[in-house]
Design a protein around this motif. Structure first.
Motif, PDB file in Angstrom:
ATOM      1  N   ALA A 157     -54.440 -99.714 -92.664  1.00  0.00           N
ATOM      2  CA  ALA A 157     -54.025 -99.992 -91.583  1.00  0.00           C
ATOM      3  C   ALA A 157     -53.431-101.985 -91.067  1.00  0.00           C
ATOM      4  O   ALA A 157     -52.319-102.001 -90.559  1.00  0.00           O
ATOM      5  CB  ALA A 157     -54.308 -99.168 -90.254  1.00  0.00           C
ATOM      6  N   VAL A 158     -54.318-101.944 -91.369  1.00  0.00           N
ATOM      7  CA  VAL A 158     -54.173-103.267 -90.629  1.00  0.00           C
ATOM      8  C   VAL A 158     -53.243-104.379 -91.993  1.00  0.00           C
ATOM      9  O   VAL A 158     -52.110-105.054 -91.748  1.00  0.00           O
ATOM     10  CB  VAL A 158     -55.341-104.358 -90.977  1.00  0.00           C
ATOM     11  N   ALA A 159     -53.662-104.279 -93.339  1.00  0.00           N
ATOM     12  CA  ALA A 159     -52.678-104.872 -94.018  1.00  0.00           C
ATOM     13  C   ALA A 159     -51.283-103.750 -93.989  1.00  0.00           C
ATOM     14  O   ALA A 159     -50.364-104.744 -94.252  1.00  0.00           O
ATOM     15  CB  ALA A 159     -53.602-104.823 -95.366  1.00  0.00           C
ATOM     16  N   GLY A 160     -51.110-102.939 -94.116  1.00  0.00           N
ATOM     17  CA  GLY A 160     -50.100-101.931 -93.724  1.00  0.00           C
ATOM     18  C   GLY A 160     -48.575-102.543 -92.547  1.00  0.00           C
ATOM     19  O   GLY A 160     -47.702-102.870 -92.671  1.00  0.00           O
ATOM     20  N   PHE A 161     -49.502-103.034 -91.356  1.00  0.00           N
ATOM     21  CA  PHE A 161     -48.341-102.899 -90.459  1.00  0.00           C
ATOM     22  C   PHE A 161     -48.771-104.685 -90.154  1.00  0.00           C
ATOM     23  O   PHE A 161     -47.272-104.338 -90.797  1.00  0.00           O
ATOM     24  CB  PHE A 161     -49.354-103.090 -89.371  1.00  0.00           C
ATOM     25  N   ILE A 197     -46.977-102.285-100.262  1.00  0.00           N
ATOM     26  CA  ILE A 197     -46.821-103.094-101.144  1.00  0.00           C
ATOM     27  C   ILE A 197     -47.659-103.677-100.610  1.00  0.00           C
ATOM     28  O   ILE A 197     -49.252-103.253-100.811  1.00  0.00           O
ATOM     29  CB  ILE A 197     -45.623-103.743-101.717  1.00  0.00           C
ATOM     30  N   VAL A 198     -48.265-104.017 -98.995  1.00  0.00           N
ATOM     31  CA  VAL A 198     -49.314-105.524 -99.561  1.00  0.00           C
ATOM     32  C   VAL A 198     -50.390-104.229 -98.879  1.00  0.00           C
ATOM     33  O   VAL A 198     -51.026-105.190 -99.220  1.00  0.00           O
ATOM     34  CB  VAL A 198     -49.509-105.873 -97.793  1.00  0.00           C
ATOM     35  N   ALA A 199     -50.557-103.253 -98.070  1.00  0.00           N
ATOM     36  CA  ALA A 199     -51.829-102.258 -97.790  1.00  0.00           C
ATOM     37  C   ALA A 199     -52.445-102.021 -99.472  1.00  0.00           C
ATOM     38  O   ALA A 199     -53.518-102.113-100.114  1.00  0.00           O
ATOM     39  CB  ALA A 199     -51.139-101.167 -97.607  1.00  0.00           C
ATOM     40  N   SER A 200     -51.488-101.642-100.847  1.00  0.00           N
ATOM     41  CA  SER A 200     -51.954-101.913-101.620  1.00  0.00           C
ATOM     42  C   SER A 200     -52.498-102.763-102.729  1.00  0.00           C
ATOM     43  O   SER A 200     -54.034-102.837-103.614  1.00  0.00           O
ATOM     44  CB  SER A 200     -50.966-100.830-102.942  1.00  0.00           C
TER      45      SER A 200
END
Length: 436
Positions: A157-161, A197-200
């Motif tokens: 959630a945090v990285a995805g946002f 991409i960032v969440a991954s």
């Protein structure tokens, strides 16, 4: 459109609940998506654990300790933020008129923040004190990947946002440089692929750190990710957040925000010219405005082909006659293709497909490869009728999403082909690292 739950419940049930203005419709749908995705992930991880794809990790914990200073400070800080902002909405005069703007401003209630912060810290102290032992003990416990879904969800959630905001601002650089702070902290403007991409990357680091097979978790996540994308698009459609398509020039809009078939092509051109100020501000010139004329077929309703997004959350367009919806009284001058609806249907069908084949795909990595491929195909196709910033190089003009979706298609094909070799290399590495 319903920018927040207040207007949804008022329109649907006649309830006048101003407190619901706090809950942004898009954010609510995204939260539901995360919860459902987490539930699906738990089910899949437990199934794969039973099949031997994962093992547990033994960790030593200390029980019976009283609450430490760090724990109390963290809980005080969380309580302070909630009190300062959320309770502040009900306390500070005028905050309820535009809760989203208030949340992203520096305004808040200091007394409410301090009181709620003390309550949170006191509750943590009481909770730890209940289980306090005369002498703290160390115990070994087994943690399975399914036990880490809470951490996985928070990181995603945090990285995805963060990734969604970064990629959106890169895609709309001109808008970003005009107001960097405002665009970074606004409630709107998110790019799905940036979040993915960032969440991954963040989760890859987390899995490596905890010695969890990333590719097996990716397989377990694939159906849920597809569901979450489709569910998130429900929020895009209901809130009208700007993720719509190009103009359908077979239709024109009326003063109330409805649509009707254009009498002729000249009628479309007249409405376009009458609203030149809006379209020039959006596209730079009228010649850059993209449109296609598609009339309804097979008895399908008009709204499936043309929509003006009345009361959209971004207040895009021109005023709606007689509207009294606070700051949400605009609609698009010309109807557009409602691409979120198309993606909702496509992604939910693809979710059903991935869920139905998950038990038949035995090779690690191949289910995730199929997800990458079908996700890339779906987005690449819909980009042809979506409004997006285009890049110009080598004589072609792709959008950011087209570039990324093409990369996903290629990655999906490559992973599907290479999956057996990757499995063999992992087994070889495991045998080398296993003591004889």
């Amino acid at each position: 459109m319903y920018p927040n739950l207040y207007y949804l419940f008022k329109d649907a049930f006649g309830w006048n609940l101003p407190a619901f203005k706090i809950v942004n419709t898009f954010g609510f749908c995204v939260a539901i998506s995360f919860l459902v995705c987490a539930w699906l992930l738990v089910k899949e991880l437990k199934r794969k654990q039973a099949l031997g794809y994962f093992t547990y990790k033994e960790v030593t914990i200390e029980v019976g300790k009283p609450a430490g200073i760090t724990e109390l400070l963290i809980n005080f800080f969380l309580g302070f933020i909630l009190g300062y902002k959320i309770l502040g909405i009900f306390i500070i005069k005028g905050a309820m008129n535009d809760p989203q703007e208030f949340i992203f401003s520096s305004l808040g209630s200091l007394p409410a923040g301090i009181l709620l912060g003390l309550f949170f810290a006191g509750f943590k102290w009481w909770e730890k004190n209940k289980s306090k032992l005369p002498k703290p003990e160390k115990r070994n416990i087994r943690i399975w990947p399914s036990d880490r879904v809470g951490d996985i969800t928070i990181i995603a959630a945090v990285a995805g946002f963060a990734g969604a905001k970064i990629f959106d601002n890169l895609e709309n650089w001109d808008r970003f440089i005009q107001d960097p702070i405002g665009n970074l902290f606004s409630a709107s403007g998110l790019t799905f692929y940036g979040g993915l991409i960032v969440a991954s990357l963040a989760l890859l680091y987390y899995f490596r750190k905890n010695k969890i097979s990333f590719i097996n978790v990716a397989d377990a996540s694939a159906p849920g990710l597809m569901f979450a994308y489709g569910s998130g698009r429900i929020g895009c459609q209901v809130a009208g957040d700007g993720d719509w398509g190009i103009i359908n020039s077979a239709f024109v809009s009326n003063a109330e925000g409805g649509v009707q078939l254009a009498g002729s092509s000249t009628e479309f051109q007249k409405v376009l010219a009458d609203n030149a100020h809006y379209y020039v501000s959006q596209f730079g010139s009228l010649s850059e405005v993209q449109h296609a004329a598609v009339k309804p077929f097979l008895g399908l309703p008009d709204w499936l082909f043309a929509y003006t997004y009345p009361h959209n959350v971004n207040s895009e367009g021109i005023p709606i006659f007689g509207c009294t919806w606070d700051n949400y009284c605009n609609h698009l001058p010309l109807p557009v293709f409602p691409t979120p609806i198309y993606e909702i249907v496509a992604c939910l069908l693809l979710f059903a497909f991935l869920w139905s084949i998950r038990k038949r795909i035995k090779m690690p990595g191949r289910l995730f490869a199929i997800y990458l491929f079908v996700n890339g195909i779906e987005r690449f196709l819909v980009e042809h009728i979506r409004v997006n910033t285009k890049y110009h190089f080598l004589g072609i003009n792709p959008t950011q999403a087209e570039i990324i979706s093409l990369g996903l298609i290629i990655a999906g094909v490559a992973l599907y082909i290479l999956a057996p070799k990757l499995k063999a290399s992992r087994q070889l590495a495991a045998n080398i690292n296993t003591p004889s």
